[in-house]
Design a protein around this motif. Structure first.
Motif, mmCIF file in Angstrom:
data_model
loop_
_atom_site.group_PDB
_atom_site.id
_atom_site.type_symbol
_atom_site.label_atom_id
_atom_site.label_comp_id
_atom_site.label_asym_id
_atom_site.label_seq_id
_atom_site.Cartn_x
_atom_site.Cartn_y
_atom_site.Cartn_z
ATOM 1 N N LYS A 70 0.752 -1.163 -0.039
ATOM 2 C CA LYS A 70 0.125 0.129 -0.053
ATOM 3 C C LYS A 70 0.858 1.178 -0.061
ATOM 4 N N ILE A 71 2.135 1.192 -0.326
ATOM 5 C CA ILE A 71 3.039 2.185 -0.341
ATOM 6 C C ILE A 71 3.882 2.221 -1.485
ATOM 7 N N ASP A 72 3.927 3.505 -2.038
ATOM 8 C CA ASP A 72 4.829 3.731 -3.356
ATOM 9 C C ASP A 72 6.313 4.390 -2.863
ATOM 10 N N VAL A 73 5.818 5.476 -1.829
ATOM 11 C CA VAL A 73 7.047 6.251 -1.219
ATOM 12 C C VAL A 73 7.175 6.143 0.008
ATOM 13 N N LEU A 74 8.316 5.906 0.720
ATOM 14 C CA LEU A 74 8.391 5.927 2.161
ATOM 15 C C LEU A 74 9.242 7.090 2.465
ATOM 16 N N ILE A 75 8.628 7.875 3.820
ATOM 17 C CA ILE A 75 9.187 8.920 4.165
ATOM 18 C C ILE A 75 9.601 8.728 5.332
ATOM 19 N N ILE A 76 11.204 9.209 5.485
ATOM 20 C CA ILE A 76 11.738 9.240 6.856
ATOM 21 C C ILE A 76 11.888 10.447 7.381
ATOM 22 N N SER A 77 10.931 10.887 8.438
ATOM 23 C CA SER A 77 10.813 12.291 8.792
ATOM 24 C C SER A 77 11.368 12.207 10.185
ATOM 25 N N SER A 78 12.416 11.374 10.527
ATOM 26 C CA SER A 78 12.855 11.185 11.997
ATOM 27 C C SER A 78 13.939 12.483 12.399
ATOM 28 N N ARG A 79 14.052 12.924 13.617
ATOM 29 C CA ARG A 79 14.899 13.455 14.373
ATOM 30 C C ARG A 79 15.967 12.966 14.726
ATOM 31 N N ALA A 80 16.167 11.599 14.891
ATOM 32 C CA ALA A 80 17.440 10.936 15.216
ATOM 33 C C ALA A 80 17.383 9.442 14.651
ATOM 34 N N GLU A 81 18.208 8.833 14.143
ATOM 35 C CA GLU A 81 18.300 7.195 13.478
ATOM 36 C C GLU A 81 19.616 6.851 13.823
ATOM 37 N N GLY A 82 19.777 5.648 13.785
ATOM 38 C CA GLY A 82 20.815 4.706 13.402
ATOM 39 C C GLY A 82 21.052 4.637 12.048
ATOM 40 N N LEU A 83 20.601 3.249 11.635
ATOM 41 C CA LEU A 83 20.564 2.789 10.120
ATOM 42 C C LEU A 83 19.182 2.346 10.098
ATOM 43 N N PRO A 84 18.365 2.933 9.665
ATOM 44 C CA PRO A 84 16.975 2.352 9.738
ATOM 45 C C PRO A 84 16.513 1.261 9.128
ATOM 46 N N ARG B 10 12.328 -3.625 -1.298
ATOM 47 C CA ARG B 10 10.980 -3.881 -2.260
ATOM 48 C C ARG B 10 10.822 -2.906 -3.326
ATOM 49 N N SER B 11 12.030 -2.220 -3.647
ATOM 50 C CA SER B 11 11.939 -1.015 -4.836
ATOM 51 C C SER B 11 11.037 0.059 -4.674
ATOM 52 N N LYS B 12 10.896 0.350 -3.483
ATOM 53 C CA LYS B 12 10.204 1.685 -3.192
ATOM 54 C C LYS B 12 11.123 2.993 -3.247
ATOM 55 N N CYS B 13 10.386 4.142 -3.557
ATOM 56 C CA CYS B 13 11.247 5.327 -3.398
ATOM 57 C C CYS B 13 11.292 5.750 -2.094
ATOM 58 N N VAL B 14 12.417 6.100 -1.380
ATOM 59 C CA VAL B 14 12.655 6.452 -0.075
ATOM 60 C C VAL B 14 12.931 8.201 -0.280
ATOM 61 N N ILE B 15 12.081 9.216 0.456
ATOM 62 C CA ILE B 15 12.499 10.450 0.608
ATOM 63 C C ILE B 15 12.794 10.778 2.193
ATOM 64 N N SER B 16 13.977 10.814 2.477
ATOM 65 C CA SER B 16 14.437 10.986 3.754
ATOM 66 C C SER B 16 15.075 12.358 4.460
ATOM 67 N N PHE B 17 15.071 12.506 5.583
ATOM 68 C CA PHE B 17 15.913 13.805 6.172
ATOM 69 C C PHE B 17 17.229 13.100 6.178
ATOM 70 N N ASP B 18 18.272 13.746 6.231
ATOM 71 C CA ASP B 18 19.546 13.551 6.189
ATOM 72 C C ASP B 18 20.022 13.114 7.922
ATOM 73 N N VAL B 19 19.638 12.043 8.355
ATOM 74 C CA VAL B 19 19.664 11.541 9.829
ATOM 75 C C VAL B 19 20.521 10.260 9.896
ATOM 76 N N GLY B 20 21.371 9.994 10.808
ATOM 77 C CA GLY B 20 22.038 8.718 11.047
ATOM 78 C C GLY B 20 22.895 8.541 9.978
ATOM 79 N N ALA B 21 22.699 6.983 9.506
ATOM 80 C CA ALA B 21 23.639 6.594 8.494
ATOM 81 C C ALA B 21 22.754 6.574 7.196
ATOM 82 N N VAL B 22 21.663 7.417 7.176
ATOM 83 C CA VAL B 22 20.832 7.363 5.840
ATOM 84 C C VAL B 22 21.511 7.652 4.387
#
Length: 337
Positions: free
Chosen positions: A236-250, A259-271
């Motif tokens: 049910k997802i085409d695009v994953l948003i990672i809007s975290s304030r802090a992360e390691g390697l999600p 799963r060949s999804k597009c990811v749009i992420s903040f620049d956090v952790g090891a992204v």
């Protein structure tokens, strides 16, 4: 090597990134015919994790939630073992117990956030006692905070790349715990800013302490689906948003790209170690909702060939670097070296 048992030790009440990692680690070790079991500090009724361990045919045991119970359990072990801890409670108790028993302890540091209150204190003690174990960290940023450490990238199972299919309305998802450090409020604000865009819908998959307040403020273009007991929600997802304030390697980042999804992420952790901007995903270096919104709208308007190429690149990145083969070599060197 096979005669040494690996005991994965943690205290777990929810199903999140650490729990996903545990399941992946069990599968990786068992695929190489290594002896592995999971030991819980106590039973919190985490049925999703127990079910996944059952599916992986992995033995798991519960202690009674007392500090001395780990000592008694390990003391009874007849064969050589490695204790591999996950999470601050498992790490602190595991390292101190192994020190008393002169046993080998390995710890993985997952957390990208310091936390507040008691969590801050536990994280501080967890890192302070890191000299008692050989350690893995999931991002370069944690290397300077942990003794005796090396980076071990998270990894996921790889099956087959999902073919790119462009749905009529772009389905944008948030996946994870609804807590401050994960930034679900940023995702809700993103949805609110784009509530007049008929070509984009927003979906939240997860639960947590912020759930009630977020649902009170939701807009018409966002749906809350709650905790997910299976991985079917990825359909049910085409695009994953990672809007975290802090992360390691999600883990969710790797799962989406696998799963060949597009990811749009903040620049956090090891992204940034995984995403190459505009090649296999997108990184919003300003960590602001304006850039998230602009990037998402641009992706929504991109042509089909661009979308297909980028999502294929995402899958290939995971297949080449985050599918477990490199990580297995690191693990066995530390376990048995």
């Amino acid at each position: 090597m096979k005669s040494v048992k690996t005991i994965l030790f943690l205290d777990s009440s929810l199903y999140g990134g650490i729990e996903t990692h545990i399941v992946q680690l069990v599968r990786l070790l068992k695929s190489h015919n290594l002896d592995v079991e999971v030991l819980f500090y106590q039973d919190h009724g985490n049925t999703q994790l127990y079910r996944n361990l059952d599916d992986a045919q992995c033995t798991y045991t519960f202690l009674d939630g007392k500090v001395t119970s780990l000592y008694k359990f390990l003391k009874k072990q007849q064969a050589p073992f490695n204790l591999h801890t996950h999470g601050y409670k498992g790490g602190i108790i595991g390292r101190l117990t192994c020190k008393l028993l002169s046993a080998r302890c390995i710890s993985t540091y997952h957390a990208g956030e310091a936390g507040t209150g008691l969590v801050y204190l536990y994280n501080y003690i967890d890192k302070l006692t890191s000299f008692l174990s050989k350690n893995f960290v999931v991002s370069d940023r944690l290397l300077s905070q942990v003794h005796n450490a090396e980076v071990l990238d998270n990894f996921v199972d790889i099956t087959n790349s999902m073919s790119f299919e462009h749905s009529e309305k772009l389905r944008v998802g948030f996946v994870g715990r609804l807590s401050h450090e994960k930034g679900p409020d940023n995702f809700v604000e993103l949805a609110r800013r784009l509530d007049k865009n008929p070509s984009i819908s927003f979906n939240v998959f997860g639960d947590g302490p912020m759930a009630h307040d977020l649902q009170l403020s939701e807009s018409a273009n966002i749906k809350f689906h709650g905790h997910q007991a299976s991985s079917d929600f990825w359909e049910k997802i085409d695009v994953l948003i990672i809007s975290s304030r802090a992360e390691g390697l999600p883990m969710v980042l790797l799962e989406a790209m696998a799963r060949s999804k597009c990811v749009i992420s903040f620049d956090v952790g090891a992204v940034a170690k995984v995403i190459s901007h505009n090649t296999n995903g997108f990184i919003c270096t300003s960590n602001c909702i304006d850039e998230l919104s602009d990037t998402l709208v641009s992706w929504s308007n991109a042509d089909k060939d661009k979308k297909k190429q980028l999502t294929q690149n995402a899958f290939q990145t995971i297949q080449q670097n985050f599918s477990g083969s490199k990580q297995f070599e690191q693990l066995t060197r530390v376990y048995f070296g």
